[in-house]
Design a protein around this motif. Structure first.
Motif, PDB file in Angstrom:
ATOM      1  N   LEU A 116      13.966  -4.741   4.157  1.00 39.30           N
ATOM      2  CA  LEU A 116      12.390  -5.458   3.763  1.00 39.30           C
ATOM      3  C   LEU A 116      11.546  -5.316   5.149  1.00 39.30           C
ATOM      4  CD1 LEU A 116      13.300  -8.465   1.890  1.00 39.30           C
ATOM      5  CD2 LEU A 116      12.328  -6.390   0.943  1.00 39.30           C
ATOM      6  N   LEU A 117      12.134  -5.354   6.081  1.00 41.32           N
ATOM      7  CA  LEU A 117      11.477  -5.158   7.399  1.00 41.32           C
ATOM      8  C   LEU A 117      10.831  -3.917   7.515  1.00 41.32           C
ATOM      9  CD1 LEU A 117      10.573  -6.571  10.203  1.00 41.32           C
ATOM     10  CD2 LEU A 117      12.711  -5.677  11.310  1.00 41.32           C
ATOM     11  N   PHE A 118      11.346  -2.885   7.119  1.00 43.27           N
ATOM     12  CA  PHE A 118      10.894  -1.636   7.260  1.00 43.27           C
ATOM     13  C   PHE A 118       9.743  -1.314   6.150  1.00 43.27           C
ATOM     14  CE2 PHE A 118      10.681   2.648   5.373  1.00 43.27           C
ATOM     15  CZ  PHE A 118      10.535   3.572   6.603  1.00 43.27           C
ATOM     16  N   LEU A 119      10.002  -1.977   5.147  1.00 44.20           N
ATOM     17  CA  LEU A 119       8.746  -2.008   4.120  1.00 44.20           C
ATOM     18  C   LEU A 119       7.499  -2.722   4.620  1.00 44.20           C
ATOM     19  CD1 LEU A 119      10.750  -2.277   0.744  1.00 44.20           C
ATOM     20  CD2 LEU A 119       9.955  -0.378   1.664  1.00 44.20           C
ATOM     21  N   VAL A 120       7.731  -3.944   5.204  1.00 42.68           N
ATOM     22  CA  VAL A 120       6.639  -4.561   5.832  1.00 42.68           C
ATOM     23  C   VAL A 120       5.933  -3.930   6.876  1.00 42.68           C
ATOM     24  CG1 VAL A 120       5.871  -6.624   7.097  1.00 42.68           C
ATOM     25  CG2 VAL A 120       7.695  -6.784   5.217  1.00 42.68           C
ATOM     26  N   ARG A 121       6.712  -3.160   7.786  1.00 43.17           N
ATOM     27  CA  ARG A 121       6.150  -2.480   8.829  1.00 43.17           C
ATOM     28  C   ARG A 121       5.428  -1.406   8.341  1.00 43.17           C
ATOM     29  NH1 ARG A 121      11.307  -2.342  13.096  1.00 43.17           N
ATOM     30  NH2 ARG A 121      10.659  -4.268  13.839  1.00 43.17           N
ATOM     31  N   PHE A 122       5.879  -0.701   7.226  1.00 40.70           N
ATOM     32  CA  PHE A 122       5.403   0.501   6.706  1.00 40.70           C
ATOM     33  C   PHE A 122       4.258   0.027   5.947  1.00 40.70           C
ATOM     34  CE2 PHE A 122       4.602   3.588   3.366  1.00 40.70           C
ATOM     35  CZ  PHE A 122       4.733   4.786   3.969  1.00 40.70           C
ATOM     36  N   ALA A 123       3.842  -1.089   5.472  1.00 43.16           N
ATOM     37  CA  ALA A 123       2.874  -1.653   4.999  1.00 43.16           C
ATOM     38  C   ALA A 123       1.562  -1.756   5.793  1.00 43.16           C
ATOM     39  CB  ALA A 123       2.908  -2.676   3.971  1.00 43.16           C
ATOM     40  N   ILE A 124       2.244  -2.360   6.887  1.00 39.84           N
ATOM     41  CA  ILE A 124       1.220  -2.604   8.136  1.00 39.84           C
ATOM     42  C   ILE A 124       0.768  -1.391   8.582  1.00 39.84           C
ATOM     43  CG2 ILE A 124       0.866  -3.801  10.477  1.00 39.84           C
ATOM     44  CD1 ILE A 124       3.156  -6.008   9.272  1.00 39.84           C
ATOM     45  N   VAL A 125       1.638  -0.719   9.020  1.00 36.48           N
ATOM     46  CA  VAL A 125       1.057   0.520   9.929  1.00 36.48           C
ATOM     47  C   VAL A 125       0.424   1.480   9.024  1.00 36.48           C
ATOM     48  CG1 VAL A 125       2.064   2.686  11.260  1.00 36.48           C
ATOM     49  CG2 VAL A 125       3.198   0.365  11.529  1.00 36.48           C
ATOM     50  N   GLY A 126       0.766   1.910   7.864  1.00 38.61           N
ATOM     51  CA  GLY A 126       0.198   2.484   6.815  1.00 38.61           C
ATOM     52  C   GLY A 126      -1.076   2.065   6.506  1.00 38.61           C
ATOM     53  N   GLY A 127      -1.447   0.927   6.444  1.00 39.17           N
ATOM     54  CA  GLY A 127      -2.748   0.344   6.061  1.00 39.17           C
ATOM     55  C   GLY A 127      -3.677   0.636   7.151  1.00 39.17           C
ATOM     56  N   ALA A 128      -3.080   0.428   8.377  1.00 39.35           N
ATOM     57  CA  ALA A 128      -3.950   0.580   9.662  1.00 39.35           C
ATOM     58  C   ALA A 128      -4.264   1.873   9.681  1.00 39.35           C
ATOM     59  CB  ALA A 128      -3.211  -0.070  11.022  1.00 39.35           C
TER      60      ALA A 128
END
Length: 440
Positions: free
Chosen positions: A176-188
């Protein structure tokens, strides 16, 4: 307690730890000194902000008619003025923390205050500074909760829990941490790509020496390059090997061969249109299918036509290649139209062409090149003699211009000034046989 669910036991344990920390602070002189420093630092920051904010706002606010790079930079910096209070407070409490650590050997209270000020700064950033809707949602549901967890000292614990929770997806698995990081980094990254694309589009469209079609082609090429780089950058940051996307690439290739061939065809047709420049933004076109309007936008898949009644028609790019297209604009070339009218059979029709051509030629929008007004005899109708005057104008005879109605007004006035009758339908009824009357 032992019979309670694990999550409740953990929550009660955290609550007990928080109470122990608060009790220790309440009984510690060093904690009270740090709390006093926090209050003084915040009051000083509040006073400085009230004095400094109007000055900064006045210095950073350009005139409304200024749109240069310096004015845009000033407006950009002006957006961050609401962060002035937490930034000043954070700096002052940072100095206070160093002092208390050197005097008392402890700075836990000020460190907690710094985290609260940081949470306040994040909340102001999301609520007041960020204007983009996507970033605002990202900040509301991810950035603010992360800042709150950091302020409470639970971020490391929650991060460990998210990292330990694995979500299986077939042969792949992600935490889940990877998915959260992916959402943050991808969105930015993709927000930055969208912003870069908007800036590059504005820069390309301002190059008036380029043909409109070339500007559109350059815009699309820049868009593909920017988002392609953004995708590769995201894959590299998240540590995803591009070789693992080979299966996905093969699936996309199969999809293009079957279900997505129309999309691929429209994309290639759009590139051909932009290269040839036979139809571009601003042209008024009419297709065989009956679609007609001004091209207001050309995308990778379709062209957007705006009709004169304000409706938008989405036309696939392929239709511009495979069907007959009439382009009335062609970069502002002249177009010929005609206005029909009739006169009475009692009129000397030999005088009509000179009268009408002279009246229409006086209109300021009627061109003399390539040809002036030309009044022609078209036929002998049921009620009158049919004429039509042909005239050339720049633009389309609809929408804002309305050339033909003005020409018809000129024809009407010219005929009336010369006492020429405009006919209306007549019907003659012939009665045969003896008329019989009845008497009472």
């Amino acid at each position: 307690m032992e019979q309670q669910p694990e999550i409740i036991q953990q929550a009660l344990g955290f609550a007990q730890q928080g109470w122990d920390i608060a009790e220790g602070w309440l009984l510690s002189p060093a904690a009270w000194s740090q709390f006093a420093i926090l209050v003084v630092a915040f009051l000083i920051a509040l006073w400085v902000t009230r004095k400094l904010r109007p000055i900064l706002t006045k210095l950073l606010t350009p005139a409304e008619d200024q749109n240069g790079y310096l004015a845009q930079a000033r407006r950009f910096v002006l957006q961050f003025v609401p962060l002035l209070l937490p930034l000043i407070a954070y700096g002052l409490t940072g100095v206070g923390e160093n002092v208390t650590r050197s005097v008392f050997g402890s700075g836990a209270v000020i460190a907690f205050g710094n985290r609260l000020i940081l949470f306040l700064a994040v909340r102001i950033l999301v609520k007041e500074v960020i204007q983009d809707s996507f970033l605002k949602v990202l900040g509301k549901y991810i950035l603010i909760p992360v800042a709150a967890l950091h302020a409470l000292g639970l971020l490391a614990l929650v991060t460990a829990k998210l990292d330990a929770t694995v979500v299986p997806l077939g042969n792949l698995s992600f935490s889940l941490l990877f998915l959260v990081r992916f959402a943050i980094v991808g969105g930015a990254i993709f927000w930055l790509g969208r912003w870069s694309n908007a800036q590059s589009t504005a820069l390309i469209q301002s190059q008036k020496e380029m043909r409109p079609a070339m500007r559109e082609l350059a815009t699309k090429a820049a868009e593909i390059a920017i988002f392609g780089i953004a995708f590769l950058l995201l894959m590299n940051i998240m540590g995803i090997s591009l070789t693992s996307l080979a299966v996905l690439g093969g699936a996309i290739g199969v999809g293009l061969g079957f279900g997505l061939q129309k999309i691929a065809s429209n994309f290639i047709s759009g590139v051909i249109l932009l290269l040839e420049g036979q139809a571009t933004v601003g042209d008024y076109v009419e297709l065989d299918g009956g679609e007609a309007g001004t091209i207001v936008k050309m995308t990778a898949r379709a062209a957007i036509l705006e009709t004169f009644d304000g409706r938008w028609i989405v036309v696939p790019n392929e239709d511009f290649i495979t069907t007959r297209v009439v382009n009335y604009s062609d970069s502002g070339s002249a177009n010929r139209y005609e206005a029909p009218f009739s006169v009475s059979y009692d009129t000397d029709i030999n005088k009509i062409p000179a009268i009408i051509e002279a009246a229409v030629a006086k209109l300021d929008f009627v061109l003399e090149d390539p040809d002036g007004p030309d009044c022609e005899l078209r036929g002998f109708g049921d009620s009158g003699v049919d004429f039509a005057v042909e005239f050339w104008v720049n633009g389309i005879d609809d929408g804002k211009n309305k050339f033909t109605p003005k020409v018809l007004f000129a024809i009407w006035n010219a005929l009336k000034d010369n006492n020429i009758e405009i006919p209306y339908p007549h019907r003659m009824v012939e009665l045969k046989g003896e008329l019989v009357t009845r008497s009472e």
